[in-house]
Design a protein around this motif. Structure first.
Motif, PDB file in Angstrom:
ATOM      1  N   LEU A 155       0.839  -1.188   0.000  1.00 19.03           N
ATOM      2  CA  LEU A 155       0.000   0.000   0.000  1.00 19.03           C
ATOM      3  C   LEU A 155       0.879   1.244   0.000  1.00 19.03           C
ATOM      4  O   LEU A 155       1.870   1.317   0.733  1.00 19.03           O
ATOM      5  CB  LEU A 155      -0.904   0.024   1.231  1.00 19.03           C
ATOM      6  CG  LEU A 155      -1.863  -1.155   1.396  1.00 19.03           C
ATOM      7  CD1 LEU A 155      -2.513  -1.125   2.780  1.00 19.03           C
ATOM      8  CD2 LEU A 155      -2.931  -1.150   0.313  1.00 19.03           C
ATOM      9  N   PHE A 157       1.121   5.394   0.688  1.00 17.27           N
ATOM     10  CA  PHE A 157       0.458   6.416   1.508  1.00 17.27           C
ATOM     11  C   PHE A 157       0.950   7.795   1.108  1.00 17.27           C
ATOM     12  O   PHE A 157       2.156   8.036   0.990  1.00 17.27           O
ATOM     13  CB  PHE A 157       0.720   6.192   2.997  1.00 17.27           C
ATOM     14  CG  PHE A 157       0.083   7.243   3.869  1.00 17.27           C
ATOM     15  CD1 PHE A 157      -1.285   7.237   4.087  1.00 17.27           C
ATOM     16  CD2 PHE A 157       0.847   8.257   4.429  1.00 17.27           C
ATOM     17  CE1 PHE A 157      -1.885   8.216   4.862  1.00 17.27           C
ATOM     18  CE2 PHE A 157       0.262   9.240   5.212  1.00 17.27           C
ATOM     19  CZ  PHE A 157      -1.110   9.216   5.431  1.00 17.27           C
ATOM     20  N   LEU A 172      -3.542  -0.569   6.333  1.00 14.04           N
ATOM     21  CA  LEU A 172      -3.291   0.764   6.860  1.00 14.04           C
ATOM     22  C   LEU A 172      -4.587   1.304   7.458  1.00 14.04           C
ATOM     23  O   LEU A 172      -5.646   1.199   6.844  1.00 14.04           O
ATOM     24  CB  LEU A 172      -2.797   1.712   5.767  1.00 14.04           C
ATOM     25  CG  LEU A 172      -1.300   1.719   5.431  1.00 14.04           C
ATOM     26  CD1 LEU A 172      -1.029   2.670   4.265  1.00 14.04           C
ATOM     27  CD2 LEU A 172      -0.465   2.138   6.637  1.00 14.04           C
ATOM     28  N   VAL A 201      -2.544   7.651  11.625  1.00 18.81           N
ATOM     29  CA  VAL A 201      -2.266   6.686  10.563  1.00 18.81           C
ATOM     30  C   VAL A 201      -1.363   5.584  11.119  1.00 18.81           C
ATOM     31  O   VAL A 201      -0.259   5.859  11.616  1.00 18.81           O
ATOM     32  CB  VAL A 201      -1.578   7.366   9.362  1.00 18.81           C
ATOM     33  CG1 VAL A 201      -1.402   6.366   8.213  1.00 18.81           C
ATOM     34  CG2 VAL A 201      -2.388   8.576   8.904  1.00 18.81           C
ATOM     35  N   CYS A 222      -5.490  12.744   3.050  1.00 14.19           N
ATOM     36  CA  CYS A 222      -4.695  11.512   3.052  1.00 14.19           C
ATOM     37  C   CYS A 222      -5.140  10.627   1.890  1.00 14.19           C
ATOM     38  O   CYS A 222      -6.304  10.682   1.476  1.00 14.19           O
ATOM     39  CB  CYS A 222      -4.891  10.732   4.350  1.00 14.19           C
ATOM     40  SG  CYS A 222      -4.244  11.511   5.825  1.00 14.19           S
ATOM     41  N   VAL A 224      -4.579   6.454   0.408  1.00  9.91           N
ATOM     42  CA  VAL A 224      -4.005   5.112   0.475  1.00  9.91           C
ATOM     43  C   VAL A 224      -4.256   4.446  -0.868  1.00  9.91           C
ATOM     44  O   VAL A 224      -5.408   4.372  -1.324  1.00  9.91           O
ATOM     45  CB  VAL A 224      -4.627   4.276   1.611  1.00  9.91           C
ATOM     46  CG1 VAL A 224      -3.996   2.884   1.651  1.00  9.91           C
ATOM     47  CG2 VAL A 224      -4.462   4.982   2.955  1.00  9.91           C
ATOM     48  N   GLU A 250      -7.460   4.136  -5.287  1.00 13.99           N
ATOM     49  CA  GLU A 250      -6.951   5.083  -4.300  1.00 13.99           C
ATOM     50  C   GLU A 250      -8.096   5.487  -3.380  1.00 13.99           C
ATOM     51  O   GLU A 250      -9.166   5.880  -3.847  1.00 13.99           O
ATOM     52  CB  GLU A 250      -6.371   6.313  -4.986  1.00 13.99           C
ATOM     53  CG  GLU A 250      -5.674   7.273  -4.036  1.00 13.99           C
ATOM     54  CD  GLU A 250      -4.996   8.423  -4.760  1.00 13.99           C
ATOM     55  OE1 GLU A 250      -3.759   8.529  -4.653  1.00 13.99           O
ATOM     56  OE2 GLU A 250      -5.703   9.193  -5.440  1.00 13.99           O
TER      57      GLU A 250
END
Length: 283
Positions: A155, A157, A172, A201, A222, A224, A250
């Motif tokens: 993943l 970030f 996550l 996070v 944010c 991911v 995403e």
């Protein structure tokens, strides 16, 4: 913020006889105090309309456990009324009152002394090939990870459009401060006071990675990203709803435009909860 109680919505845990009986008891008490009250079960279809019309309820009482409180709060965030929970479950971290405490609290606050505080909530979009395929809200956390198979997933970030890390892990977690005491704490994340506004996070079981838990300001978004072709990767919303993800998806997370309002039980209540649940200890 302080308000006067005129209308109260009581939401009971679905299929729970104790919650149903307590709902009737609360309704009788409020009606006897000239407060308009409505009782409904915790079902998504019960929230399709503004049950009180306009203006809406001044207070939403949730009778059940933490799962009921989270589900009701997420679905009724748009009513912009404060929530107070009466714990009928096992943990009772989010519910502010116990089974015996609701009547004294209501009796005191019927005098117009109900105070509420704002807590952060999350809004998210799942973007697939440039299109938003899922949007939602979360009170506790948004988790991207592999649920059914015990295999790692890679993943990426990002924060504020800047790529910060790529990690192989079980998942996550992006949580609110309210949710930092839930899955995030179990995964080794920080405890962040619920009155703050920040992202928490945390990587779940990262493999050969120096990724440390992060606490980030909410002024940026944010993201991911699922970085490898994989099956079984999903987004989980407050641990109550799952949406399957594909490689390249995403998940963009931001502060919800609506905050969660909760009844203010005083400055010491949060730390008392931490101590009572073993998250703070004294030698």
């Amino acid at each position: 913020m302080s308000l006067h109680l005129r209308k109260v919505l009581v939401v009971t845990r679905s299929g729970d006889f104790e919650a149903k009986a307590l709902g009737a008891e609360v309704a009788a008490f409020l009606s006897g105090s000239d407060v308009e009250v409505m009782v409904c079960q915790h079902r998504p279809e019960a929230y399709d309309a503004d049950v009180f019309g306009q203006p809406g309820p001044d207070l939403i009482m949730v009778l059940g456990g933490d799962g009921t409180f989270i589900g009701v709060a997420r679905r009724m965030l748009h009513l912009e009324a404060p929530f107070v929970g009466v714990n009928l479950g096992r943990v009772g971290f989010l519910a502010q009152l116990d089974r015996a405490g609701w009547k004294p609290w209501l009796a005191e606050n019927l005098k117009g002394n109900v105070r509420s505080v704002r807590r952060m909530a999350l809004a998210y979009d799942v973007v697939r090939q440039g299109n938003v395929v899922r949007s939602g809200l979360a009170v506790n956390d948004v988790v991207v990870g592999r649920g059914e198979l015990a295999r790692l997933v890679r993943l990426g970030f990002s924060y504020g459009g800047r790529r910060l890390a790529s990690v192989r892990a079980d998942g996550l977690i992006v949580s609110t401060p309210t949710g930092s005491t839930a899955y995030g704490a179990s995964a080794g994340g920080p405890l962040v006071h619920a009155d703050l506004f920040s992202y928490c996070v945390t990587a779940v079981c990262p493999f050969l990675s120096g990724f440390k838990p992060l606490v980030l300001p909410v002024g940026e978004e944010c993201a991911v990203c699922v970085e490898e072709a994989a099956t079984g990767v999903s987004l989980t919303e407050d641990g109550q709803f799952s949406f399957p993800l594909e490689s390249g998806d995403e998940v963009r997370v931001r502060r919800s435009p609506r905050d969660l309002l909760v009844a203010d039980m005083g400055q010491g209540a949060y730390f008392d909860k931490l101590k009572n649940h073993g998250l703070l200890t004294e030698r």
